[in-house]
Scaffold this motif. Structure first.
Motif, PDB file in Angstrom:
ATOM      1  N   ARG A 174     -13.689 -20.479  25.807  1.00 40.01           N
ATOM      2  CA  ARG A 174     -13.856 -19.937  27.163  1.00 40.01           C
ATOM      3  C   ARG A 174     -13.793 -21.053  28.194  1.00 40.01           C
ATOM      4  N   GLU A 205     -10.175 -22.342  28.439  1.00 36.20           N
ATOM      5  CA  GLU A 205      -9.296 -21.402  29.139  1.00 36.20           C
ATOM      6  C   GLU A 205      -9.590 -21.346  30.632  1.00 36.20           C
ATOM      7  N   MET A 254     -12.307 -14.172  22.627  1.00 28.74           N
ATOM      8  CA  MET A 254     -12.463 -15.628  22.660  1.00 28.74           C
ATOM      9  C   MET A 254     -13.469 -16.082  21.613  1.00 28.74           C
ATOM     10  N   ARG A 258      -4.650 -19.530  27.159  1.00 32.48           N
ATOM     11  CA  ARG A 258      -4.943 -18.103  27.265  1.00 32.48           C
ATOM     12  C   ARG A 258      -3.756 -17.270  26.792  1.00 32.48           C
TER      13      ARG A 258
END
Length: 70
Positions: free
Chosen positions: A36, A39, A21, A9
């Motif tokens: 996503r 992260e 993202m 991130r």
């Protein structure tokens, strides 16, 4: 504890301009929600994805996957 999701991130947010993202994952060549999940720590990336991420950020796999110093 695995710091990889947080490191990933921070890498994305350190890029200027900051991209979403979705855009970042597409530029990496990953599926739209893969980044996503990485992260959030929901899924651990396979070697193929790690190589794409490292190439996108112009860093080595070692730097991408390094363990935090204790």
């Amino acid at each position: 504890m695995n710091e990889f999701p947080e490191r990933l991130r921070r890498l994305r947010e350190s890029m200027r301009p900051v991209r979403s993202m979705t855009v970042t994952s597409q530029l990496m060549g990953l599926s739209p929600d893969a980044l996503r999940k990485y992260e959030r720590g929901e899924v651990e990336p396979k070697m193929t994805a790690l190589k794409l991420i490292a190439a996108y950020y112009h860093i080595s796999l070692d730097e991408l996957c390094k363990m935090e110093e204790e």
